[in-house]
Write a protein that holds these residues in place. Structure first.
Motif, short mmCIF file in Angstrom:
data_model
loop_
_atom_site.label_atom_id
_atom_site.label_comp_id
_atom_site.label_asym_id
_atom_site.label_seq_id
_atom_site.Cartn_x
_atom_site.Cartn_y
_atom_site.Cartn_z
N VAL A 43 0.44 -0.86 2.25
CA VAL A 43 0.73 0.41 3.02
C VAL A 43 0.47 0.43 4.75
O VAL A 43 1.21 0.47 5.60
CB VAL A 43 0.30 1.70 2.46
N GLN A 70 4.43 6.12 -3.83
CA GLN A 70 3.47 5.34 -4.74
C GLN A 70 3.89 5.51 -6.17
O GLN A 70 4.12 6.85 -6.44
CB GLN A 70 2.10 5.59 -4.33
N GLN A 108 -2.98 -2.81 -2.50
CA GLN A 108 -1.89 -2.13 -2.35
C GLN A 108 -2.08 -1.25 -0.86
O GLN A 108 -1.22 -0.71 -0.51
CB GLN A 108 -1.87 -0.90 -3.38
N ILE A 141 6.15 1.32 -3.58
CA ILE A 141 5.23 0.54 -4.08
C ILE A 141 4.71 1.06 -5.58
O ILE A 141 4.76 2.22 -5.83
CB ILE A 141 3.78 0.55 -3.19
N ALA A 153 -4.91 3.68 -1.59
CA ALA A 153 -3.48 3.90 -1.57
C ALA A 153 -2.92 5.33 -1.43
O ALA A 153 -2.23 5.68 -0.51
CB ALA A 153 -2.92 2.97 -2.06
N PHE A 154 -3.21 5.84 -2.67
CA PHE A 154 -2.98 7.34 -2.90
C PHE A 154 -3.19 8.09 -1.76
O PHE A 154 -2.29 9.13 -1.14
CB PHE A 154 -3.48 7.76 -4.03
N VAL A 159 5.00 10.60 -4.31
CA VAL A 159 4.79 9.85 -5.42
C VAL A 159 5.98 9.70 -6.43
O VAL A 159 6.84 10.66 -6.44
CB VAL A 159 3.61 10.21 -6.40
#
Length: 338
Positions: free
Chosen positions: A220, A237, A216, A200, A297-298, A304
């Motif tokens: 997920v 991400q 976002q 993403i 989302a994180f 990442v």
């Protein structure tokens, strides 16, 4: 990653690999040097973008083949290869070859859909079949089947030459490292149902909701809900982060101007496709970490691939990558690979 007390597991970065049209080699060499630096700094992965008929990497597989000979540990990925430009059989051969050269470090990311600006390029790309080309998910399925080693032809011996019935070389394990770049719940669900990992990025397709972070997060959740591995499925991400801890005053001014110029496009959906863009995150590593932990989302991922800004100079990328690895990463609980 629901709490700041939990650690980021994998830290990667993404570069577009810009170059001067009149002297393209230095830009390509800079990209390779940045990937090598990423390995030295302990990054887990380095990803390259894909740009056709522009002044960025047009052949990421070739770039990563070169990078495989300058690195020994770091994972190398594409984010993403648009399959509308590719023949799945030939791409499967190239990916398997580079995966062999990397010792099993390749992480190919792909997407589907018609090539960008298709009306202007279709006569050059598909002069005889432009109106009947299939740009659906079926193109990804074909690629995945070839990478799995499914039949592509008939086994044969012609004279002294032997022919395999499947793609050669076959790289065992590559199928488990295939990623799909998704910007909608539909694409996230498809990736999950087909056993792919999910990338993403800082671009999503707006729904009735026009809040980037919530859209976002929905991607997920949709992916995890449909993947056989559920919460253990891999999602990475990608956002643009610009740490300024060791930046010079001149660099900080450049970075701030860059972010200011790009910020207006983040306010509302853009174009007929209603695409939404995330805000670039700039500041000290502590400030960036705080903003990331406020991103829903994180908090749901532990991998990442932070994107490097498009138009900066080599020394800027060195400063940003060094700050990410030595300052931002530790703020997120990450430890460099040895």
């Amino acid at each position: 990653m629901p709490l700041p007390t939990q650690s980021l597991r994998k830290l990667g970065f993404l570069t577009i690999g810009l170059f001067d049209a009149n002297n393209p080699r230095p830009g390509h060499e800079s990209t390779l040097d940045i990937i090598a630096l990423g390995e030295e700094l302990g990054f887990d992965s380095a990803w390259v973008r894909h740009r056709h008929l522009q002044y960025g990497i047009s052949s990421p597989v070739a770039i990563l083949a070169a990078a495989s000979q300058r690195t020994s540990r770091i994972s190398l990925g594409t984010a993403v290869i648009p399959l509308g430009w590719e023949n799945p059989l030939r791409l499967a051969e190239d990916l398997a070859t580079v995966d062999i050269l990397t010792g099993g470090r390749l992480n190919p990311g792909v997407s589907v859909g018609p090539p960008m600006r298709y009306e202007t390029v279709k006569e050059s790309l598909y002069p005889d079949t432009a109106d009947i080309e299939d740009f659906s998910y079926q193109r990804v399925t074909r690629l995945l089947n070839f990478i799995k080693g499914e039949k592509a032809s008939e086994t044969a011996t012609v004279g002294i030459e032997e022919f395999s019935d499947h793609v050669q070389p076959h790289s065992t394990g590559l199928i488990d490292r295939m990623w799909y770049g998704g910007g909608s719940e539909r694409s996230a669900q498809w990736a999950a149902e087909n056993g792919m990992n999910l990338l993403i990025s800082n671009v999503v397709k707006a729904t009735e909701i026009e809040d980037f972070a919530q859209i976002q997060l929905a991607l997920v959740n949709a992916y995890r809900a449909h993947h056989p591995n559920g919460e253990q499925s891999r999602v990475s991400q990608g956002l643009v982060v610009i740490p300024t801890d060791t930046a010079t005053p001149e660099q900080r001014a450049k970075y701030e101007a860059y972010v200011e110029k790009r910020t207006p496009r983040t306010a509302t959906p853009q174009g007929p496709a209603r695409m939404m863009f995330a805000r670039d995150i700039i500041g000290t590593s502590a400030q960036i970490a705080e903003q990331l932990y406020n991103d829903p989302a994180f908090r749901e991922v532990d991998e990442v691939a932070f994107a490097l800004p498009f138009t900066f100079d080599h020394e800027d990328y060195v400063q940003i990558l060094t700050d990410i690895a030595t300052k931002l990463g530790p703020e997120l609980g990450w430890k460099p690979a040895s």
